[in-house]
Write a protein that holds these residues in place. Structure first.
Motif, PDB file in Angstrom:
ATOM      1  N   LEU A   4     -21.617  16.509  47.638  1.00  0.00           N
ATOM      2  CA  LEU A   4     -21.112  15.669  46.563  1.00  0.00           C
ATOM      3  C   LEU A   4     -20.996  14.271  47.143  1.00  0.00           C
ATOM      4  N   ILE A   5     -21.663  13.310  46.527  1.00  0.00           N
ATOM      5  CA  ILE A   5     -21.565  11.921  46.944  1.00  0.00           C
ATOM      6  C   ILE A   5     -20.733  11.216  45.868  1.00  0.00           C
ATOM      7  N   ALA A   6     -19.576  10.706  46.243  1.00  0.00           N
ATOM      8  CA  ALA A   6     -18.686  10.031  45.293  1.00  0.00           C
ATOM      9  C   ALA A   6     -18.109   8.791  45.946  1.00  0.00           C
TER      10      ALA A   6
ATOM     11  N   THR B 110     -15.105  23.111  50.200  1.00  0.00           N
ATOM     12  CA  THR B 110     -13.987  23.085  49.258  1.00  0.00           C
ATOM     13  C   THR B 110     -13.443  21.683  49.029  1.00  0.00           C
ATOM     14  N   SER B 111     -13.535  20.807  49.998  1.00  0.00           N
ATOM     15  CA  SER B 111     -13.045  19.438  49.760  1.00  0.00           C
ATOM     16  C   SER B 111     -13.895  18.759  48.693  1.00  0.00           C
ATOM     17  N   GLY B 112     -15.171  19.095  48.632  1.00  0.00           N
ATOM     18  CA  GLY B 112     -16.040  18.555  47.592  1.00  0.00           C
ATOM     19  C   GLY B 112     -15.654  19.065  46.210  1.00  0.00           C
TER      20      GLY B 112
ATOM     21  N   ARG C  15      -7.209  22.036  41.386  1.00  0.00           N
ATOM     22  CA  ARG C  15      -6.796  21.342  42.601  1.00  0.00           C
ATOM     23  C   ARG C  15      -5.588  22.022  43.248  1.00  0.00           C
ATOM     24  N   ALA C  16      -4.954  22.946  42.544  1.00  0.00           N
ATOM     25  CA  ALA C  16      -3.832  23.696  43.105  1.00  0.00           C
ATOM     26  C   ALA C  16      -4.260  24.519  44.318  1.00  0.00           C
TER      27      ALA C  16
ATOM     28  N   TYR D 207     -15.453  29.857  51.699  1.00  0.00           N
ATOM     29  CA  TYR D 207     -16.624  29.185  51.132  1.00  0.00           C
ATOM     30  C   TYR D 207     -17.866  29.519  51.969  1.00  0.00           C
ATOM     31  N   ALA D 208     -17.758  29.430  53.283  1.00  0.00           N
ATOM     32  CA  ALA D 208     -18.891  29.693  54.183  1.00  0.00           C
ATOM     33  C   ALA D 208     -19.384  31.136  54.046  1.00  0.00           C
TER      34      ALA D 208
END
Length: 150
Positions: free
Chosen positions: A79-81, A89-91, A107-108, A121-122
């Motif tokens: 994700l590029i923001a 998960t941070s994305g 976001r919880a 995630y991995a």
């Protein structure tokens, strides 16, 4: 997960990265993964105001961004923001912030330690083809959704 903490908009100085519209966040996903393509299709469906652009990892833009940030496609989407790259998960947490509204509820999950979230995630990322399969390139996208790809 890879360290994607380069300076904001660093890809603009990388001649290997094609110029793209970075006025909106860009979600780069695996176009042959059923889970990834299905997820991108789902995001497009619910991103009614088209706040996010999309690009398959298999296209030149996706490949160049993965190389620029040193991310292996089999490990994560990108994700590029605001000129910065996010993975795992941070994305997704950043994406929920961008989409706003009821997406904020997701976001919880930030209460869980990032290491634990990213290990889960991995696990899914490593097994996504086995568990969910592969499809023809971007087959799960409608013609209208394909029109949103950069």
């Amino acid at each position: 997960m890879p360290d994607v903490s380069k300076a904001a908009y660093s890809y603009r100085q990388d001649a290997a990265v094609p110029t793209f519209d970075d006025t909106k966040p860009l979600f780069v996903f695996d176009g042959v993964c059923v889970l990834c393509s299905g997820g991108a299709s789902w995001l497009m469906k619910y991103d009614k105001r088209a706040r996010v652009n999309f690009a398959p990892a298999q296209e030149p833009l996706g490949q160049a961004l993965y190389a620029h940030y040193g991310v292996i496609m089999d490990e994560s989407y990108l994700l590029i923001a605001n000129g910065r790259a996010y993975t795992a998960t941070s994305g997704y947490l950043e994406l929920c912030k961008i989409l706003g509204g009821p997406w904020h509820l997701f976001r919880a999950t930030a209460i869980l330690p990032e290491g634990l979230r990213d290990r889960l995630y991995a696990l899914v990322a490593r097994n996504r083809y086995r568990w969910f399969g592969k499809a023809e390139y971007c087959a799960l996208l409608t013609d209208e959704q394909r029109g949103r790809l950069l």
